[in-house]
Design a protein around this motif. Structure first.
Motif, PDB file in Angstrom:
ATOM      1  N   CYS A   8       0.835  -1.209   0.000  1.00 20.29           N
ATOM      2  CA  CYS A   8       0.000   0.000   0.000  1.00 20.29           C
ATOM      3  C   CYS A   8       0.865   1.254   0.000  1.00 20.29           C
ATOM      4  O   CYS A   8       0.669   2.146  -0.814  1.00 20.29           O
ATOM      5  CB  CYS A   8      -0.929  -0.029   1.197  1.00 20.29           C
ATOM      6  SG  CYS A   8      -2.267  -1.209   0.960  1.00 20.29           S
ATOM      7  N   TRP A   9       1.828   1.296   0.918  1.00 19.49           N
ATOM      8  CA  TRP A   9       2.800   2.395   0.912  1.00 19.49           C
ATOM      9  C   TRP A   9       3.999   2.051   0.033  1.00 19.49           C
ATOM     10  O   TRP A   9       4.593   2.934  -0.595  1.00 19.49           O
ATOM     11  CB  TRP A   9       3.337   2.647   2.330  1.00 19.49           C
ATOM     12  CG  TRP A   9       2.343   3.237   3.277  1.00 19.49           C
ATOM     13  CD1 TRP A   9       1.664   2.578   4.268  1.00 19.49           C
ATOM     14  CD2 TRP A   9       1.931   4.607   3.355  1.00 19.49           C
ATOM     15  NE1 TRP A   9       0.854   3.448   4.940  1.00 19.49           N
ATOM     16  CE2 TRP A   9       1.003   4.697   4.403  1.00 19.49           C
ATOM     17  CE3 TRP A   9       2.261   5.751   2.616  1.00 19.49           C
ATOM     18  CZ2 TRP A   9       0.388   5.894   4.758  1.00 19.49           C
ATOM     19  CZ3 TRP A   9       1.651   6.939   2.966  1.00 19.49           C
ATOM     20  CH2 TRP A   9       0.726   7.001   4.022  1.00 19.49           C
ATOM     21  N   SER A  47      -7.376   2.468  -4.807  1.00 19.62           N
ATOM     22  CA  SER A  47      -6.560   1.313  -4.451  1.00 19.62           C
ATOM     23  C   SER A  47      -6.589   0.340  -5.616  1.00 19.62           C
ATOM     24  O   SER A  47      -7.527   0.348  -6.398  1.00 19.62           O
ATOM     25  CB  SER A  47      -7.132   0.601  -3.225  1.00 19.62           C
ATOM     26  OG  SER A  47      -7.202   1.480  -2.143  1.00 19.62           O
TER      27      SER A  47
HETATM   28  C1  LIG Z   1      -3.504   1.796   4.403  1.00 17.17           C
HETATM   29  C2  LIG Z   1      -3.145   0.379   4.377  1.00 17.17           C
HETATM   30  C3  LIG Z   1      -4.125  -0.569   4.151  1.00 17.17           C
HETATM   31  C4  LIG Z   1      -5.571  -0.165   3.944  1.00 17.17           C
HETATM   32  O1  LIG Z   1      -5.701   0.512   2.768  1.00 17.17           O
HETATM   33  P1  LIG Z   1      -6.881   1.530   2.386  1.00 17.17           P
HETATM   34  O2  LIG Z   1      -7.088   1.218   0.958  1.00 17.17           O
HETATM   35  O3  LIG Z   1      -6.346   2.921   2.599  1.00 17.17           O
HETATM   36  O4  LIG Z   1      -8.066   1.244   3.248  1.00 17.17           O
HETATM   37  C5  LIG Z   1      -3.726  -1.884   4.098  1.00 17.17           C
HETATM   38  N1  LIG Z   1      -2.431  -2.237   4.298  1.00 17.17           N
HETATM   39  C6  LIG Z   1      -1.468  -1.338   4.547  1.00 17.17           C
HETATM   40  C7  LIG Z   1      -0.041  -1.778   4.762  1.00 17.17           C
HETATM   41  C8  LIG Z   1      -1.794   0.003   4.598  1.00 17.17           C
HETATM   42  O5  LIG Z   1      -0.834   0.919   4.829  1.00 17.17           O
END
Ligand SMILES: *Cc1c(COP(=O)(O)O)cnc(C)c1O
Length: 229
Positions: A8-9, A47
């Protein structure tokens, strides 16, 4: 076994040569989640689930009472959401406007911001940094005056840091995230559960003056709280 990477990051490591080595081996994964809304300066929500072999997704489909059977759960209808906005327009327009060089420049600035913040934490005797930033997060604790680093009062330190976070939420002037994590690198007390604060260096509008002001603010609250706890 299905191998999934939650990037995600981590997606932002793809933007600059300085960080791409962290992605070595990711091509062997079956699926990857990425959050452009977190790292590409575009509005929530955007996402994506990237799948190496889309047909293989059937193997991991499952049925869950928890998500499927609640009266108002979206899980009853996803992934068949139906009509929705043209989400992919956001990352497309972003890429068009900035290009690869723009993304690399954005990451360069973020890494400078993150290092600057880590330096300010290190220069402050009341603050203890708990991580060596691999991307843009800096995790740190406020330590009350007279903390004995050899025998720290973890309970009191946690109480004061939770108090700082509560004041941050109440006053809404700066925001730092808080979570609990075990001190697995032993920076304060090996394996003790700590409640540190977390800075993220992603916002391009953050200046050094902001960072200094936010840390002064945290120090001020910490000093107030240590007289009462
Ligand atoms: C933010 C995050 C999520 C959730 O993602 P969203 O799409 O913002 O709800 C899942 N895993 C990690 C590692 C994240 O940083």
């Amino acid at each position: 076994m299905w191998l999934h990477a939650d990037a995600c990051w981590g997606l932002m490591c793809a933007f600059t040569d300085e960080l791409t080595a962290k992605l070595d081996g990711i091509a062997d994964f079956d699926s990857i989640t990425v959050d452009p809304h977190k790292v590409m300066d575009i509005p929530y929500a955007m996402s994506a689930l990237l799948v190496r072999e889309p047909a293989a997704l059937r193997m991991v489909s499952s049925y869950s009472d928890l998500i499927m059977q609640e009266d108002y759960a979206f899980g009853q209808v996803t992934p068949f959401i139906g009509t929705k906005e043209w989400s992919s327009l956001k990352p497309w327009a972003m890429m068009l406007a900035h290009g690869r060089d723009g993304l690399a420049e954005m990451m360069r600035k973020r890494l400078i911001t993150t290092r600057t913040f880590a330096g300010l934490v290190d220069a402050n005797p009341r603050l203890l940094r708990l991580n060596d930033p691999d991307m843009t997060a800096v995790v740190f604790l406020y330590l009350p005056q007279g903390t004995d680093r050899a025998r720290p009062d973890v309970e009191r330190i946690n109480a004061i840091n939770k108090g700082i976070h509560q004041r941050i939420l109440d006053e809404g002037r700066w925001h730092f995230h808080q979570f609990s994590l075990p001190d697995d690198t032993g920076r304060l007390a090996q394996d003790a559960v700590l409640h540190p604060l977390r800075f993220m260096g992603n916002n391009q509008r953050i200046t050094e003056a902001h960072m200094r002001d936010a840390l002064d603010y945290i120090n001020g609250i910490g000093r107030q709280l240590e007289t009462t706890r």
